[in-house]
Structure formats: structure tokens, C-alpha cells
Design a protein around this motif. Sequence first.
Motif, PDB file in Angstrom:
ATOM      1  N   GLN A 210       2.588  11.552  36.964  1.00  0.00           N
ATOM      2  CA  GLN A 210       3.462  10.607  37.667  1.00  0.00           C
ATOM      3  C   GLN A 210       3.859   8.980  36.996  1.00  0.00           C
ATOM      4  O   GLN A 210       4.507   8.278  37.159  1.00  0.00           O
ATOM      5  CB  GLN A 210       3.797  10.349  38.928  1.00  0.00           C
ATOM      6  N   MET A 211       2.354   8.322  36.711  1.00  0.00           N
ATOM      7  CA  MET A 211       2.174   6.776  36.996  1.00  0.00           C
ATOM      8  C   MET A 211       2.541   6.894  35.725  1.00  0.00           C
ATOM      9  O   MET A 211       2.874   5.420  35.381  1.00  0.00           O
ATOM     10  CB  MET A 211       0.447   6.867  37.142  1.00  0.00           C
ATOM     11  N   TYR A 212       2.046   8.095  34.670  1.00  0.00           N
ATOM     12  CA  TYR A 212       2.581   7.684  33.033  1.00  0.00           C
ATOM     13  C   TYR A 212       3.644   7.654  32.909  1.00  0.00           C
ATOM     14  O   TYR A 212       4.628   6.544  32.552  1.00  0.00           O
ATOM     15  CB  TYR A 212       2.340   9.116  32.146  1.00  0.00           C
ATOM     16  N   GLU A 213       4.812   8.480  33.916  1.00  0.00           N
ATOM     17  CA  GLU A 213       6.233   8.059  33.754  1.00  0.00           C
ATOM     18  C   GLU A 213       6.534   6.918  33.806  1.00  0.00           C
ATOM     19  O   GLU A 213       7.478   6.222  33.839  1.00  0.00           O
ATOM     20  CB  GLU A 213       6.475   9.587  34.806  1.00  0.00           C
ATOM     21  N   MET A 214       5.720   6.821  35.640  1.00  0.00           N
ATOM     22  CA  MET A 214       6.435   4.992  35.972  1.00  0.00           C
ATOM     23  C   MET A 214       6.147   4.369  34.803  1.00  0.00           C
ATOM     24  O   MET A 214       7.247   3.238  34.870  1.00  0.00           O
ATOM     25  CB  MET A 214       5.745   5.421  37.189  1.00  0.00           C
ATOM     26  N   ALA A 215       5.640   4.017  33.969  1.00  0.00           N
ATOM     27  CA  ALA A 215       4.769   3.176  33.190  1.00  0.00           C
ATOM     28  C   ALA A 215       5.924   3.152  32.451  1.00  0.00           C
ATOM     29  O   ALA A 215       6.231   1.771  31.242  1.00  0.00           O
ATOM     30  CB  ALA A 215       3.520   3.697  32.883  1.00  0.00           C
ATOM     31  N   LEU A 216       5.960   4.218  31.854  1.00  0.00           N
ATOM     32  CA  LEU A 216       6.814   3.836  30.895  1.00  0.00           C
ATOM     33  C   LEU A 216       8.315   4.138  31.283  1.00  0.00           C
ATOM     34  O   LEU A 216       9.190   2.879  30.623  1.00  0.00           O
ATOM     35  CB  LEU A 216       7.709   5.856  30.046  1.00  0.00           C
ATOM     36  N   THR A 217       8.958   3.660  32.080  1.00  0.00           N
ATOM     37  CA  THR A 217       9.688   3.984  33.251  1.00  0.00           C
ATOM     38  C   THR A 217      10.188   2.209  32.725  1.00  0.00           C
ATOM     39  O   THR A 217      10.878   0.812  32.582  1.00  0.00           O
ATOM     40  CB  THR A 217      10.156   3.835  34.162  1.00  0.00           C
ATOM     41  N   GLU A 218       9.212   1.283  33.322  1.00  0.00           N
ATOM     42  CA  GLU A 218       8.677   0.164  33.288  1.00  0.00           C
ATOM     43  C   GLU A 218       8.795  -0.492  32.645  1.00  0.00           C
ATOM     44  O   GLU A 218       9.498  -1.898  32.540  1.00  0.00           O
ATOM     45  CB  GLU A 218       7.426  -0.285  33.990  1.00  0.00           C
ATOM     46  N   LYS A 219       7.921  -0.050  31.304  1.00  0.00           N
ATOM     47  CA  LYS A 219       8.039  -0.745  29.674  1.00  0.00           C
ATOM     48  C   LYS A 219       9.595  -0.489  29.050  1.00  0.00           C
ATOM     49  O   LYS A 219       9.589  -2.003  28.287  1.00  0.00           O
ATOM     50  CB  LYS A 219       7.312   0.580  29.185  1.00  0.00           C
ATOM     51  N   PHE A 220      10.297   0.240  29.446  1.00  0.00           N
ATOM     52  CA  PHE A 220      11.856   0.160  29.149  1.00  0.00           C
ATOM     53  C   PHE A 220      12.780  -0.628  29.463  1.00  0.00           C
ATOM     54  O   PHE A 220      13.353  -1.277  28.733  1.00  0.00           O
ATOM     55  CB  PHE A 220      12.267   2.324  29.298  1.00  0.00           C
ATOM     56  N   ARG A 221      12.019  -0.718  31.085  1.00  0.00           N
ATOM     57  CA  ARG A 221      12.676  -1.871  31.959  1.00  0.00           C
ATOM     58  C   ARG A 221      12.650  -3.096  31.043  1.00  0.00           C
ATOM     59  O   ARG A 221      13.476  -4.017  31.023  1.00  0.00           O
ATOM     60  CB  ARG A 221      12.466  -1.352  32.727  1.00  0.00           C
ATOM     61  N   GLU A 222      11.928  -3.290  30.850  1.00  0.00           N
ATOM     62  CA  GLU A 222      10.848  -4.325  30.757  1.00  0.00           C
ATOM     63  C   GLU A 222      11.897  -4.968  28.658  1.00  0.00           C
ATOM     64  O   GLU A 222      11.954  -6.212  28.641  1.00  0.00           O
ATOM     65  CB  GLU A 222       9.383  -4.843  29.779  1.00  0.00           C
ATOM     66  N   LEU A 223      11.687  -3.889  28.033  1.00  0.00           N
ATOM     67  CA  LEU A 223      12.608  -4.108  26.673  1.00  0.00           C
ATOM     68  C   LEU A 223      13.927  -4.206  27.075  1.00  0.00           C
ATOM     69  O   LEU A 223      13.800  -5.054  26.843  1.00  0.00           O
ATOM     70  CB  LEU A 223      12.187  -2.823  25.882  1.00  0.00           C
ATOM     71  N   ARG A 224      14.890  -3.685  28.045  1.00  0.00           N
ATOM     72  CA  ARG A 224      15.873  -4.059  28.092  1.00  0.00           C
ATOM     73  C   ARG A 224      16.276  -5.573  28.487  1.00  0.00           C
ATOM     74  O   ARG A 224      17.353  -6.186  28.226  1.00  0.00           O
ATOM     75  CB  ARG A 224      16.387  -2.895  29.436  1.00  0.00           C
ATOM     76  N   GLU A 225      15.291  -5.830  29.399  1.00  0.00           N
ATOM     77  CA  GLU A 225      15.346  -7.156  30.055  1.00  0.00           C
ATOM     78  C   GLU A 225      14.754  -8.199  28.551  1.00  0.00           C
ATOM     79  O   GLU A 225      15.811  -9.235  29.257  1.00  0.00           O
ATOM     80  CB  GLU A 225      14.166  -7.302  31.481  1.00  0.00           C
ATOM     81  N   ARG A 226      13.826  -8.202  28.221  1.00  0.00           N
ATOM     82  CA  ARG A 226      13.515  -8.549  27.139  1.00  0.00           C
ATOM     83  C   ARG A 226      15.441  -8.634  26.270  1.00  0.00           C
ATOM     84  O   ARG A 226      15.645  -9.710  25.559  1.00  0.00           O
ATOM     85  CB  ARG A 226      12.657  -8.073  26.322  1.00  0.00           C
ATOM     86  N   ASP A 227      15.935  -7.215  25.927  1.00  0.00           N
ATOM     87  CA  ASP A 227      16.624  -8.202  25.406  1.00  0.00           C
ATOM     88  C   ASP A 227      17.887  -8.892  25.524  1.00  0.00           C
ATOM     89  O   ASP A 227      18.366  -9.283  25.119  1.00  0.00           O
ATOM     90  CB  ASP A 227      17.497  -6.107  24.863  1.00  0.00           C
ATOM     91  N   ASN A 228      18.116  -8.442  26.725  1.00  0.00           N
ATOM     92  CA  ASN A 228      19.257  -9.498  27.780  1.00  0.00           C
ATOM     93  C   ASN A 228      18.845 -10.785  27.644  1.00  0.00           C
ATOM     94  O   ASN A 228      19.864 -11.309  27.872  1.00  0.00           O
ATOM     95  CB  ASN A 228      19.050  -8.321  29.057  1.00  0.00           C
ATOM     96  N   GLN A 229      17.471 -11.150  27.576  1.00  0.00           N
ATOM     97  CA  GLN A 229      16.990 -12.628  27.949  1.00  0.00           C
ATOM     98  C   GLN A 229      16.894 -13.135  26.509  1.00  0.00           C
ATOM     99  O   GLN A 229      16.732 -14.662  25.797  1.00  0.00           O
ATOM    100  CB  GLN A 229      15.698 -12.483  28.426  1.00  0.00           C
TER     101      GLN A 229
END
Length: 288
Positions: A210-229
Motif C-alpha cells: 500500500q505504501m508503495y502504491e501511495m508513493a507511486l501515486t504521489e510521484k505521478f502527481r508531482e510529475l503532473r504538477e511539474r508539467d503544469n508548472q
Amino acid sequence: IKERHKMSLNELEILRNSIAEKQRQISVTKKLLPVKSALDADLAVLQIQFAQCTDRIRDLEKQFINPGDKNRIRLLRGKDLTEAEMIKKLDELELQLAKKEEKLLEKDFIFEQVSRLTDRLCSKTEACKQDTLLLAKKMNGYQKRIKDVTEKMMALVAELSMKQALTIELQKEVKEKEEFIFYCNSRLEKGLPLNKDIEREWMKVLRDEQMYEMALTEKFRELRERDNQLLPNGVYTSAEQRPNAYIPEADATLPVPKPYGALAPFKPSEPGSNMRHIRKPVIKPIEI
């Protein structure tokens, strides 16, 4: 007259200096008088001793010259050999000399033989030096190879012992795992639950997933935010996006965004924690 007076003064000064020197010599001589008396006494004693020694020498000379004195000579001990004894002694000495000469000749002959043999050995050793050098080099090479092989064998033996220890440990672990699996299967066949340790391990595995999945989700979210920024000029920014254009509300114009230009509307920052120290303003009603 002045010159004569000056000369007389000089002579007077010279006479005074000579008088002072004589007085000094007289005082020094007076001081040496006790020493002279002691030296005179020593001289008298030495003269007496010299006279005694002279008399003793004269007496000894008289005794030496006198032929009738029995103590003048000292006879040697022993007896004189007769002529026959002397001839016999001479023959014995000649015989001993001949034996010594014979031994000397034998030793000379042995010395010559040994010298010849040593010369041969030296020549042989000189001839075999090169072979000895080559043999020594080969021996050194073989010894080095033996040493290297021995070190490699020792390293392999040490590595083999480590592998054997690791193999024994792994076999023990495999045996424990097999026993544990057999125990779990037996409990499952009987319909009994597994022990708490297994349940705890399983929950830990689920939590890790579960922690691994959460970490992957957080990483994808950061990547999307980085693309938006990402700005159009290729620069990343973490600031909040602000509108830089507006749509006019006039009916006669098209609803096309129009940039603000240099007079963009000001966006106040959010109130900080120090606002609790400031009183809220009282809004007065607007009178029309």
C-alpha cells in the motif's frame, strides 16, 4: 739660555726615572732574599749528596779494578761436557736436523700437490659459474611459481570453506522453511488459522504494498504538477498561476482575451499569523 734650561730639565727627568728604576730593583731584590736563603740551603744539601755519590763511584771503581776480589766474577752453574759427550750431542742434533728437513720436504711436496688440486678446482668452478647462475635463476623462478600457486590454493581453500559454511547455513534455512510450510499446510488442512507471526508478516507485506502504491501515486502527481508548472519559456515555477488577460464585457467587441499590460490587478497575499494582533476594521455603512 732657554734651550739649556730645557735640556737640564730633560736630564733631570731622566735621572729621576733611573733613580726610580734602581729603587724598584732594590725592592725586588729585598723581596727575593728569603728565597735566596732557601735556595742556598738546598744547594748545600745537593752538594753534600753529590760528594757522597762521587765517593761511592770511586769505591765501586776500585772494587771492579781489583783482580783479587772474589766477588768480582760470578760462575755459571752446571758442568762442562767432555769432547766425546759434545760429539755425541752434535750427532744427535744433526740427526734431529735431518729429520726436520725430511718432514719439511714432505710438507713442501704435499703443499705442491694441494696447490695443484686447488688450481684445478678453481678452474672448474670458474667454468661452472655460468651454469650455476642459470640454475639459480631457474630455481628462483620455480620457487616463485610454487609460492604463487600455494597462495592461490590457500585462497581457494578459504573461499571453499566460506562457500561450504554458506551452503550449510542455506541448507539449514531451507530445512526450516520446509518444516514451516509443512506446519502451515497441516493447519490449513485442519481448518485452523495460522499463527500470529504469519498474520503480522502478511499485514506488513500488505502495508508495504500500500505504501508503495501511495508513493507511486504521489510521484505521478508531482510529475503532473511539474508539467503544469512549466512556463512557455521553459522555466519551472511553483508560484500560483495568475491571470494576465481579461475578456471585455462590452457587447460590441468579441469575447477575445485582452492582456492587462503593465497595470495588472494586484492580488493581495494571504493574511499571516500576525493578523491576530491586529483589530478587525469596523465597516461603516455607506450612505447614499
